[in-house]
Write a protein that holds these residues in place. Structure first.
Motif, PDB file in Angstrom:
ATOM      1  N   THR A  91       0.746  -1.126  -0.084  1.00  0.00           N
ATOM      2  CA  THR A  91      -0.208   0.052  -0.019  1.00  0.00           C
ATOM      3  C   THR A  91       0.957   1.124   0.162  1.00  0.00           C
ATOM      4  O   THR A  91       0.449   2.247  -0.809  1.00  0.00           O
ATOM      5  CB  THR A  91      -0.986  -0.022   1.199  1.00  0.00           C
ATOM      6  N   VAL A  92       1.849   1.358   0.827  1.00  0.00           N
ATOM      7  CA  VAL A  92       2.700   2.587   0.803  1.00  0.00           C
ATOM      8  C   VAL A  92       3.443   2.546  -0.448  1.00  0.00           C
ATOM      9  O   VAL A  92       3.516   3.846  -1.239  1.00  0.00           O
ATOM     10  CB  VAL A  92       4.100   2.128   1.743  1.00  0.00           C
ATOM     11  N   TRP A  93       3.764   1.608  -1.200  1.00  0.00           N
ATOM     12  CA  TRP A  93       4.320   1.621  -2.788  1.00  0.00           C
ATOM     13  C   TRP A  93       3.244   2.221  -3.453  1.00  0.00           C
ATOM     14  O   TRP A  93       3.327   3.201  -4.279  1.00  0.00           O
ATOM     15  CB  TRP A  93       4.748   0.242  -2.963  1.00  0.00           C
ATOM     16  N   TYR A  94       2.043   1.620  -3.660  1.00  0.00           N
ATOM     17  CA  TYR A  94       0.971   2.057  -4.370  1.00  0.00           C
ATOM     18  C   TYR A  94       0.632   3.564  -4.289  1.00  0.00           C
ATOM     19  O   TYR A  94       0.636   4.292  -5.158  1.00  0.00           O
ATOM     20  CB  TYR A  94      -0.214   1.246  -4.080  1.00  0.00           C
ATOM     21  N   GLY A 100       3.203  10.382  -6.841  1.00  0.00           N
ATOM     22  CA  GLY A 100       4.274  10.897  -7.216  1.00  0.00           C
ATOM     23  C   GLY A 100       5.466  11.194  -6.047  1.00  0.00           C
ATOM     24  O   GLY A 100       6.232  12.063  -6.339  1.00  0.00           O
ATOM     25  N   LEU A 101       5.479  10.299  -5.174  1.00  0.00           N
ATOM     26  CA  LEU A 101       6.281  10.503  -4.351  1.00  0.00           C
ATOM     27  C   LEU A 101       7.328   9.149  -4.201  1.00  0.00           C
ATOM     28  O   LEU A 101       7.030   7.985  -4.593  1.00  0.00           O
ATOM     29  CB  LEU A 101       5.675  10.539  -2.777  1.00  0.00           C
ATOM     30  N   ASP A 102       8.431   9.392  -3.378  1.00  0.00           N
ATOM     31  CA  ASP A 102       9.363   8.342  -3.128  1.00  0.00           C
ATOM     32  C   ASP A 102       8.892   7.523  -2.040  1.00  0.00           C
ATOM     33  O   ASP A 102       8.678   7.764  -1.099  1.00  0.00           O
ATOM     34  CB  ASP A 102      10.793   8.780  -2.949  1.00  0.00           C
ATOM     35  N   VAL A 106       8.189   8.330   1.948  1.00  0.00           N
ATOM     36  CA  VAL A 106       7.156   8.050   2.685  1.00  0.00           C
ATOM     37  C   VAL A 106       7.322   7.052   3.956  1.00  0.00           C
ATOM     38  O   VAL A 106       6.600   7.381   5.152  1.00  0.00           O
ATOM     39  CB  VAL A 106       5.742   7.569   1.819  1.00  0.00           C
ATOM     40  N   LEU A 107       8.015   6.135   3.790  1.00  0.00           N
ATOM     41  CA  LEU A 107       8.451   5.327   4.989  1.00  0.00           C
ATOM     42  C   LEU A 107       9.151   5.887   6.044  1.00  0.00           C
ATOM     43  O   LEU A 107       8.838   5.713   7.473  1.00  0.00           O
ATOM     44  CB  LEU A 107       9.199   4.007   4.670  1.00  0.00           C
ATOM     45  N   GLY A 108       9.940   6.920   5.555  1.00  0.00           N
ATOM     46  CA  GLY A 108      10.473   7.710   6.627  1.00  0.00           C
ATOM     47  C   GLY A 108       9.730   8.517   7.418  1.00  0.00           C
ATOM     48  O   GLY A 108       9.813   8.643   8.598  1.00  0.00           O
ATOM     49  N   LEU A 109       8.596   9.162   6.593  1.00  0.00           N
ATOM     50  CA  LEU A 109       7.821  10.006   7.293  1.00  0.00           C
ATOM     51  C   LEU A 109       6.680   9.233   8.437  1.00  0.00           C
ATOM     52  O   LEU A 109       6.436   9.580   9.575  1.00  0.00           O
ATOM     53  CB  LEU A 109       7.004  10.653   6.129  1.00  0.00           C
ATOM     54  N   LEU A 162       0.841  15.685   1.194  1.00  0.00           N
ATOM     55  CA  LEU A 162       2.220  15.735   1.137  1.00  0.00           C
ATOM     56  C   LEU A 162       2.408  16.350  -0.192  1.00  0.00           C
ATOM     57  O   LEU A 162       3.044  16.999  -0.521  1.00  0.00           O
ATOM     58  CB  LEU A 162       3.017  14.732   1.589  1.00  0.00           C
ATOM     59  N   ARG A 163       1.525  15.772  -1.205  1.00  0.00           N
ATOM     60  CA  ARG A 163       1.771  15.943  -2.760  1.00  0.00           C
ATOM     61  C   ARG A 163       1.134  17.303  -2.898  1.00  0.00           C
ATOM     62  O   ARG A 163       1.819  18.288  -3.730  1.00  0.00           O
ATOM     63  CB  ARG A 163       0.978  14.946  -3.535  1.00  0.00           C
TER      64      ARG A 163
END
Length: 218
Positions: A91-94, A100-102, A106-109, A162-163
């Motif tokens: 889900t994080v990947w998707y 349009g984020l890395d 997102v995992l770091g956030l 965030l976007r």
């Protein structure tokens, strides 16, 4: 000018795989949105496509699987169950790619905001993995803030927000992260996220050399 009233003191979390990490509870500041922006954000949230990555080529799918294989062990102590861990990372990947984020960012956030706790709640009411403030449910959602504890809903809101901030700051990630935290212009939060994201960076080594040799010899 954005108020810093919503900013919180850092909260220490335990030691473990990630070491000592400071958590800054999310405190996005509610600001007026132009009707066009509200409509665009609402549309981005409402698209209920399932979080199943779609790959245009076999190599793209294999690249995702290599990423999944690299991330899973890092998250294992936080999410012991493989199926839960897989669904979360998928889900994080998707949602990251959709916005349009890395995914590493997102995992770091998520690490900084909630330490990967699904039901985390800050003292100002920010909720879930990406510590989304409940007012966003009213502004661009269906008004049900309880849904922010749903994994995909929370990650989708967080990535879309965030976007939105990144677009407002014309691609300046440092300032966008400051907006996300409600501390625009202050270095502590962006630096914490950038530091955490390094642990989730992925330099894809590509397919095994023997696979390339097989393709080349066919």
């Amino acid at each position: 000018m954005i108020s810093r009233r919503g900013c919180l003191p850092a909260l220490a979390v335990g030691l473990g795989l990630f070491g000592t990490r400071l958590v800054h509870a999310g405190a996005q500041v509610e600001e007026p949105l132009a009707d066009s922006v509200r409509t665009a954000l609402s549309s981005a949230i409402a698209n209920a496509a399932p979080p199943i990555p779609d790959f245009p080529t076999t190599e793209a799918r294999l690249a995702y699987l290599r990423w999944l294989g690299a991330m899973s062990p890092k998250l294992a102590r936080r999410k012991v169950d493989w199926q839960e861990r897989k669904e979360f990372l998928q889900t994080v990947w998707y949602e990251s790619k959709r916005a349009g984020l890395d995914p590493g960012l997102v995992l770091g956030l998520v690490q900084v905001e909630s330490a990967f706790r699904k039901y985390a709640v800050s003292v100002v009411g920010a909720r879930g993995y990406m510590q989304v403030m409940p007012f966003w449910s009213r502004l661009i959602g269906d008004g049900d803030a309880g849904r922010l504890f749903h994994m995909q809903t929370n990650l989708r809101f967080g990535c879309v927000i965030l976007r939105h901030y990144l677009d407002r700051e014309r691609g300046n990630l440092y300032l966008a992260l400051g907006r996300y935290n409600g501390s625009r212009g202050q270095p502590q939060y962006p630096n914490a996220v950038f530091g955490a994201a390094k642990q989730w960076a992925f330099d894809d080594p590509g397919p095994p050399k023997h696979a390339e040799a097989i393709r080349g010899g066919s």
